[in-house]
Design a protein around this motif. Structure first.
Motif, PDB file in Angstrom:
ATOM      1  N   LYS A 121       0.849  -1.188   0.000  1.00 50.60           N
ATOM      2  CA  LYS A 121       0.000   0.000   0.000  1.00 50.60           C
ATOM      3  C   LYS A 121       0.889   1.245   0.000  1.00 50.60           C
ATOM      4  CE  LYS A 121      -3.819  -1.934   2.671  1.00 50.60           C
ATOM      5  NZ  LYS A 121      -4.615  -1.776   3.896  1.00 50.60           N
ATOM      6  N   GLU A 122       0.285   2.379  -0.318  1.00 48.27           N
ATOM      7  CA  GLU A 122       1.001   3.653  -0.217  1.00 48.27           C
ATOM      8  C   GLU A 122       1.071   4.078   1.247  1.00 48.27           C
ATOM      9  OE1 GLU A 122       0.025   7.041  -2.681  1.00 48.27           O
ATOM     10  OE2 GLU A 122      -0.743   5.701  -4.237  1.00 48.27           O
ATOM     11  N   TRP A 123       2.168   4.714   1.608  1.00 48.93           N
ATOM     12  CA  TRP A 123       2.346   5.241   2.957  1.00 48.93           C
ATOM     13  C   TRP A 123       2.009   6.727   2.956  1.00 48.93           C
ATOM     14  CZ3 TRP A 123       2.564   3.607   7.698  1.00 48.93           C
ATOM     15  CH2 TRP A 123       3.013   4.458   8.694  1.00 48.93           C
ATOM     16  N   ASP A 124       1.242   7.159   3.920  1.00 49.54           N
ATOM     17  CA  ASP A 124       0.861   8.559   4.086  1.00 49.54           C
ATOM     18  C   ASP A 124       1.740   9.166   5.178  1.00 49.54           C
ATOM     19  OD1 ASP A 124      -0.316  11.004   4.718  1.00 49.54           O
ATOM     20  OD2 ASP A 124      -2.351  10.261   4.421  1.00 49.54           O
ATOM     21  N   ASP A 125       2.778   9.910   4.762  1.00 52.37           N
ATOM     22  CA  ASP A 125       3.708  10.527   5.718  1.00 52.37           C
ATOM     23  C   ASP A 125       3.005  11.519   6.635  1.00 52.37           C
ATOM     24  OD1 ASP A 125       6.077   9.219   4.990  1.00 52.37           O
ATOM     25  OD2 ASP A 125       6.414  10.607   3.321  1.00 52.37           O
ATOM     26  N   LYS A 126       2.069  12.260   6.076  1.00 48.66           N
ATOM     27  CA  LYS A 126       1.380  13.305   6.845  1.00 48.66           C
ATOM     28  C   LYS A 126       0.609  12.716   8.030  1.00 48.66           C
ATOM     29  CE  LYS A 126      -1.957  17.055   6.331  1.00 48.66           C
ATOM     30  NZ  LYS A 126      -2.848  17.740   5.410  1.00 48.66           N
ATOM     31  N   HIS A 127      -0.072  11.593   7.801  1.00 45.55           N
ATOM     32  CA  HIS A 127      -0.896  10.989   8.835  1.00 45.55           C
ATOM     33  C   HIS A 127      -0.238   9.784   9.516  1.00 45.55           C
ATOM     34  CE1 HIS A 127      -3.903  13.167   6.342  1.00 45.55           C
ATOM     35  NE2 HIS A 127      -4.317  13.530   7.558  1.00 45.55           N
ATOM     36  N   GLY A 128       0.935   9.362   9.010  1.00 40.65           N
ATOM     37  CA  GLY A 128       1.654   8.249   9.615  1.00 40.65           C
ATOM     38  C   GLY A 128       0.899   6.935   9.557  1.00 40.65           C
TER      39      GLY A 128
END
Length: 176
Positions: free
Chosen positions: A117-124
């Motif tokens: 899956k893609e990782w969302d840096d903003k929301h961790g």
């Protein structure tokens, strides 16, 4: 697009098993190139599984990729419906206990090991959608196999069998 990896997966459905027997991937070539690869392969291809976007019209020709495939002599094309990705992922998960991948198919094996899956840096946290990378193209082919309808859904719950008296037919396919 032309610069995306184009993946061909040669497979068979036999006696309740899915068997990926060969693979081919490349970039930067047109449909003619890949159709020639299919035609030159040692396999008899009974059905070609295509993603829903095969119906897209090319700006240069005004024809759909599906029409172009037919012009190039590809027959028995099965176009997949546009479904949520998670539906296909769940179908692949159900197919895994009956899935055999030939050891020469190192790319497809790598897809199973590296699909993410893609990782969302903003929301961790992980996003709901898969990461679009070199591994996702092969995973999309396997998802297409699982969604193709070539094996009955109830076959996913039945054990594979070696019953020589069973009424089985080998279905050879190619997905891209």
């Amino acid at each position: 697009g032309v610069n995306d990896m184009f993946v061909l997966v040669y497979f068979q459905v036999w006696r309740g098993e899915w068997r990926i027997i060969d693979e081919y991937m490349n970039t930067g070539e047109g449909l003619e190139f890949y159709v020639k690869h299919m035609q030159d392969s040692p396999y008899t291809i009974d059905v070609v599984i295509c993603p829903h976007d095969i119906r897209v019209t090319e700006l240069g020709t005004g024809k759909s990729r599906l029409a172009r495939l037919r012009e190039l002599g590809v027959t028995n094309i099965r176009v997949l419906p546009r479904l949520p990705i998670i539906d296909g992922i769940e179908r692949v998960r159900a197919m895994i206990p009956k899935l055999f991948i030939d050891e020469k198919c190192t790319y497809i094996n790598g897809c199973f090991q590296n699909y993410s899956k893609e990782w969302d840096d903003k929301h961790g946290t992980w996003k709901a959608k898969p990461l679009h990378d070199n591994w996702s193209h092969g995973a999309d082919c396997v998802r297409g196999m699982a969604l193709s309808g070539l094996a009955n859904e109830e076959d996913y719950d039945k054990p594979a069998t070696d019953d020589p008296e069973g009424d089985y037919e080998v279905v050879d396919g190619m997905a891209f």
